[in-house]
Enzyme design. Structure first.
Site, PDB file in Angstrom:
ATOM      1  N   ASP A 151       1.109  -1.502  -0.360  1.00  0.00           N
ATOM      2  CA  ASP A 151      -0.074  -0.099  -0.123  1.00  0.00           C
ATOM      3  C   ASP A 151       0.858   1.794   0.249  1.00  0.00           C
ATOM      4  OD1 ASP A 151      -2.416  -1.571  -0.471  1.00  0.00           O
ATOM      5  OD2 ASP A 151      -2.540  -1.211   1.982  1.00  0.00           O
ATOM      6  N   ARG A 152       2.090   1.339   0.742  1.00  0.00           N
ATOM      7  CA  ARG A 152       2.984   3.366   0.911  1.00  0.00           C
ATOM      8  C   ARG A 152       4.301   2.267   0.415  1.00  0.00           C
ATOM      9  NH1 ARG A 152      -0.233   1.626   5.164  1.00  0.00           N
ATOM     10  NH2 ARG A 152       1.341   0.929   6.340  1.00  0.00           N
ATOM     11  N   GLU A 278     -11.112   6.247   4.717  1.00  0.00           N
ATOM     12  CA  GLU A 278     -12.280   5.719   3.687  1.00  0.00           C
ATOM     13  C   GLU A 278     -13.053   6.783   3.073  1.00  0.00           C
ATOM     14  OE1 GLU A 278      -8.395   2.951   2.375  1.00  0.00           O
ATOM     15  OE2 GLU A 278     -10.757   2.199   2.581  1.00  0.00           O
ATOM     16  N   ASP A 294     -16.070   0.840   8.505  1.00  0.00           N
ATOM     17  CA  ASP A 294     -14.906   1.350  10.233  1.00  0.00           C
ATOM     18  C   ASP A 294     -14.591  -0.117   9.647  1.00  0.00           C
ATOM     19  OD1 ASP A 294     -15.350  -0.410  11.912  1.00  0.00           O
ATOM     20  OD2 ASP A 294     -16.969   1.459  13.069  1.00  0.00           O
ATOM     21  N   ASP A 324     -21.088  -2.959   4.262  1.00  0.00           N
ATOM     22  CA  ASP A 324     -19.079  -3.122   3.935  1.00  0.00           C
ATOM     23  C   ASP A 324     -18.630  -4.599   3.665  1.00  0.00           C
ATOM     24  OD1 ASP A 324     -16.525  -2.391   4.988  1.00  0.00           O
ATOM     25  OD2 ASP A 324     -17.389  -2.357   7.304  1.00  0.00           O
ATOM     26  N   ASN A 344     -12.250  -5.676   9.695  1.00  0.00           N
ATOM     27  CA  ASN A 344     -12.547  -5.547   8.602  1.00  0.00           C
ATOM     28  C   ASN A 344     -13.462  -4.548   7.556  1.00  0.00           C
ATOM     29  OD1 ASN A 344      -8.971  -6.543   9.063  1.00  0.00           O
ATOM     30  ND2 ASN A 344     -10.412  -8.662   9.178  1.00  0.00           N
ATOM     31  N   TYR A 402     -12.516  -0.991  -4.031  1.00  0.00           N
ATOM     32  CA  TYR A 402     -12.981  -0.403  -3.316  1.00  0.00           C
ATOM     33  C   TYR A 402     -14.756   0.638  -4.577  1.00  0.00           C
ATOM     34  CZ  TYR A 402      -9.196   0.639  -0.068  1.00  0.00           C
ATOM     35  OH  TYR A 402      -8.606   0.449   1.138  1.00  0.00           O
TER      36      TYR A 402
END
Length: 469
Positions: A151-152, A278, A294, A324, A344, A402
């Site tokens: 991710d980063r 997000e 959440d 979700d 998650n 997403y």
């Protein structure tokens, strides 16, 4: 004819030829001067073009992949007039969702130069809609795509391209160095928010029209992060929400108000037992509504609504149709967190219409696959699981990911209301498929009050690629 006469004759002929040559040179100089004077006079007194629109097209061939670099219409005698996006209208009444765009970037990337990217989102000005995305500093089917499930990283950047186009180095615009981001347009310029840096000390860099205007330092030193979808602009002010703290417990959440890229106010939410990540935000009658993820403990989605002074209300979507993933089977809802199977999560969205709500969600309750839109006419305030309409977007057997909201303002559409739209990320590659990379394509839909279709619009790429074998 004696010798002297011959010499005189030859000399006379040479003199005549020389004079003629000189006269020709002088004539050329005069003609050049006259031509230059005419051109200069025409430039000084331009004629009015009879055509109202002049179109310039630049086309380039790259690796046998045709890319239309630009197709710009320039109105003669007209300039782009900045305006302020009001954001005061209500959401347009809708009965379903019409497909708006599909970029097919993974399919095209098997042969063309296409970015490895994730977290795409869409934002519109009063003139255009653009797809924003977080690249991995690599192209599909290339060795640098290895390990891009992460991710980063310092290689991730926020870039943008025209909506519906596959994101390539040839049609994309650099926006910010970022592994978490947001962007929006106030009618006068683009605001971009790019977060980069170490987990324990990341910084959000704000840019307005490409120039750094402000920064936000991580205040909890636990992975500062933001929306991964568009921020919201109302009457010249733009708004966003950020999270800092644990992804599986109580964290800190702040609202920010910005003008021309400068932070003019921020507040921290008083939200015990809530978890906001997000957030997908949109304007509605001069207020901002955000529906979030959440990641701590809920199967339903939390929301926060606030005005331009950052006075806010918080809650969870009450419906027993849970939004979700992972989540519980539909059942009894709660206006607080539904704790069953709530750990998650995935970025998502909903649109509120009074007591009703359009809920976007994966079809699977346990994996990021399939996608559907559900209309629950009482779902914002009531806890039952009944609904009156469902529209299929992605089949259960196809990957999704997403999803998030964006809007089209009346200044773009010419309507008297704000059109709700959404995008869905179609993730391919690791960790679910046998590739060395992780990337995605995207589709988008906009709300209409006319006929629509239920179908499946999947990514459709045939994997693995050459680099994966």
């Amino acid at each position: 004819m004696n010798t002297n006469q011959r010499i005189i004759t030859i000399g006379t002929i040479c003199l005549i030829v020389g004079i003629i040559s000189l006269l020709l040179q002088i004539g050329n100089i005069i003609l050049l001067w006259m031509s230059h004077s005419i051109q200069t006079g025409e430039k000084s007194h331009p004629k009015v073009c009879n055509q109202s629109v002049i179109t310039y097209e630049n086309n380039t061939w790259v690796n046998q992949t045709y890319v239309n670099i630009s197709n710009t219409n320039i109105a003669a005698g007209q300039g782009v007039t900045p305006i302020i996006l009001a954001g005061n209208s209500s959401l347009c009444p809708i009965s379903g969702w019409a497909i708006y765009s599909k970029d097919n970037s993974i399919r095209i990337g098997s042969k063309g130069d296409i970015f490895v990217m994730r977290e795409p989102f869409i934002s519109c000005s009063h003139l255009e809609c653009r797809t924003f995305f977080l690249t991995q500093g690599a192209l599909l089917n290339d060795r640098h795509s290895n390990g891009t499930v992460k991710d980063r990283s310092p290689y991730r950047t926020l870039m943008s391209c025209p909506i519906g186009e596959a994101p390539s180095p040839y049609n994309s615009r650099f926006e910010s160095v970022a592994w978490s981001a947001s962007a929006c347009h106030d009618g006068m310029g683009w605001l971009t928010i790019g977060i980069s840096g170490p987990d324990n000390g990341a910084v959000a860099v704000l840019k307005y029209n490409g120039i750094i205007t402000d920064t936000i330092k991580s205040w909890r030193n636990k992975i500062l992060r933001t929306q991964e979808s568009e921020c919201v602009c109302i009457n010249g002010s733009c708004f966003t929400i950020m999270t800092d703290g644990p992804s599986n417990g109580q964290a800190s959440y702040k609202l920010f108000k910005m003008e021309k890229g400068k932070i003019i106010r921020s507040i921290e939410l008083d939200a015990p037992n809530y978890h906001y990540e997000e957030c997908s935000c949109y304007p509605d009658t001069g207020k901002v509504v955000c529906v979030c993820r959440d990641n701590w403990h809920a199967s339903n989605r939390p929301w926060v609504s606030f005005d331009q002074n950052l006075d806010y209300q918080i809650g969870y979507i009450c419906s027993g149709v849970f939004g979700d993933n992972p989540r519980s089977n539909d059942g009894k809802g709660n206006c607080g967190p539904v704790l069953s199977n709530g750990a998650n999560g995935v970025k998502g969205f909903s649109f509120r219409y009074g007591n009703g709500v359009w809920i976007g969600r994966t079809k699977s309750i346990s994996s990021r696959s399939g996608f559907e839109m559900i209309w629950d006419p009482n779902g914002w305030t009531e806890t039952d699981s009944s609904f009156s309409m469902k529209q299929d977007i992605i089949a259960l057997t196809d990957w999704s990911g997403y999803s998030g909201s964006f809007v089209q303002h009346p200044e773009l559409t010419g309507m008297n209301c704000i059109r709700p739209c959404f995008w869905v990320e179609l993730i391919r590659g690791q960790p679910k498929e046998s590739t060395i990379w992780t990337s995605g394509s995207s589709i988008s839909f906009c709300g209409v009050n006319s006929g629509t279709a239920s179908w499946s619009w999947p990514d459709g790429a045939d994997l693995p690629f050459t680099i994966d074998k």
